[in-house]
Design a protein around this motif. Sequence first.
Motif, short mmCIF file in Angstrom:
data_model
loop_
_atom_site.label_atom_id
_atom_site.label_comp_id
_atom_site.label_asym_id
_atom_site.label_seq_id
_atom_site.Cartn_x
_atom_site.Cartn_y
_atom_site.Cartn_z
N LYS A 14 0.61 -1.28 -0.15
CA LYS A 14 0.02 0.06 -0.04
C LYS A 14 0.99 1.40 0.11
O LYS A 14 2.08 1.19 0.65
CB LYS A 14 -0.87 -0.21 1.28
CG LYS A 14 -1.88 0.86 1.34
CD LYS A 14 -2.97 0.89 2.48
CE LYS A 14 -4.10 1.81 2.62
NZ LYS A 14 -4.78 1.79 3.80
N ILE A 15 0.51 2.35 -0.71
CA ILE A 15 1.11 3.50 -0.71
C ILE A 15 0.07 4.77 -0.55
O ILE A 15 -0.98 4.51 -0.99
CB ILE A 15 1.54 3.89 -2.09
CG1 ILE A 15 2.68 2.75 -2.55
CG2 ILE A 15 2.49 5.33 -2.27
CD1 ILE A 15 3.21 2.88 -3.90
N VAL A 57 5.34 -0.19 8.48
CA VAL A 57 4.95 0.99 7.73
C VAL A 57 6.55 1.72 7.92
O VAL A 57 6.98 1.83 8.87
CB VAL A 57 4.10 1.67 8.56
CG1 VAL A 57 3.68 3.01 8.01
CG2 VAL A 57 2.60 0.85 8.59
N ILE A 58 6.53 2.38 6.61
CA ILE A 58 7.77 3.25 6.60
C ILE A 58 7.17 4.53 5.96
O ILE A 58 6.58 4.74 4.94
CB ILE A 58 8.65 2.76 5.64
CG1 ILE A 58 9.49 1.23 6.33
CG2 ILE A 58 9.93 3.95 5.54
CD1 ILE A 58 10.37 0.65 5.60
N PHE A 59 7.76 5.75 6.55
CA PHE A 59 7.19 7.01 6.15
C PHE A 59 8.54 7.50 5.50
O PHE A 59 9.61 7.75 5.91
CB PHE A 59 7.10 8.03 7.24
CG PHE A 59 5.60 7.70 7.75
CD1 PHE A 59 4.47 8.41 7.42
CD2 PHE A 59 5.55 6.69 8.96
CE1 PHE A 59 3.17 7.67 8.03
CE2 PHE A 59 4.37 6.46 9.53
CZ PHE A 59 3.00 6.86 8.81
N PHE A 69 13.82 7.94 5.36
CA PHE A 69 12.73 6.86 5.65
C PHE A 69 12.79 6.59 7.02
O PHE A 69 13.91 6.52 7.68
CB PHE A 69 13.08 5.54 4.81
CG PHE A 69 12.85 5.61 3.43
CD1 PHE A 69 11.77 5.26 2.71
CD2 PHE A 69 14.06 5.77 2.32
CE1 PHE A 69 11.45 5.35 1.26
CE2 PHE A 69 13.89 5.85 1.12
CZ PHE A 69 12.66 5.53 0.45
N VAL A 70 11.68 6.47 7.58
CA VAL A 70 11.46 6.34 9.16
C VAL A 70 10.45 5.29 9.25
O VAL A 70 9.49 5.21 8.80
CB VAL A 70 11.19 7.49 9.78
CG1 VAL A 70 11.12 7.34 11.35
CG2 VAL A 70 11.97 8.73 9.81
N MET A 125 13.97 2.27 12.87
CA MET A 125 15.12 2.76 12.29
C MET A 125 14.89 3.86 11.44
O MET A 125 13.81 4.33 11.21
CB MET A 125 15.73 1.63 11.03
CG MET A 125 14.97 1.34 9.92
SD MET A 125 15.51 -0.06 8.81
CE MET A 125 15.03 -1.36 9.89
N HIS A 126 15.74 4.63 11.18
CA HIS A 126 16.03 5.93 10.43
C HIS A 126 16.96 5.63 9.32
O HIS A 126 18.04 5.08 9.34
CB HIS A 126 16.38 7.00 11.19
CG HIS A 126 16.61 8.17 10.30
ND1 HIS A 126 17.77 8.83 9.75
CD2 HIS A 126 15.67 9.21 9.93
CE1 HIS A 126 17.51 9.91 9.03
NE2 HIS A 126 16.27 10.12 9.12
#
Length: 175
Positions: A62-63, A89-91, A107-108, A113-114
């Motif tokens: 999903k995006i 989920v990654i932002f 990407f967080v 992780m970052h």
Amino acid sequence: MKYLKYLFGIIALLGILFIAKGFLTPSIAYTSEIVVNKSAKEAWAVMNDESKIDQWLKGITKIEHVKGEKGTVGAVTKYTFTEDGQESVIFETIKSITPEEQVTMDFVMEDVMHMDYKVDFIEKNGKTHIKSSTTTKGIGVFMRSMVSFMENSMQSQEDENMSNLKGLIDGNRTD
């Protein structure tokens, strides 16, 4: 009772070594590079085509665009991945962008992780070199230690994604 003391001592030592690894290796860095038989313009367009992203980015389900104008500095997108029934989920936040040349992003993965991520596109002799560069740091003491042990698996995943992207770009038949 003596064996129990040894067992607890070994467990404590392993715990200390695990935490120490995270302090000694606070971040990991890796790169991946592909060469495609297409122009930078076409390679950029294919990589940024959301309808094709699941064909090269493993596990994406999903995006969602969260804020800002898509494809511009400050834009935030939420990516949902599923692997072995586990959802994550990654932002993504775009930090800088020069279309057909370079994009840098954060990407967080919350509490995990970052990642500082950069992709460069360099066109030479009708081919485009695409190079990704990533620096990843765990969030918190435990995750920093976990990430320090994941360099090979993260490198392998990026190489697989880039290989999939190469196949998709080289096989592209649309403008």
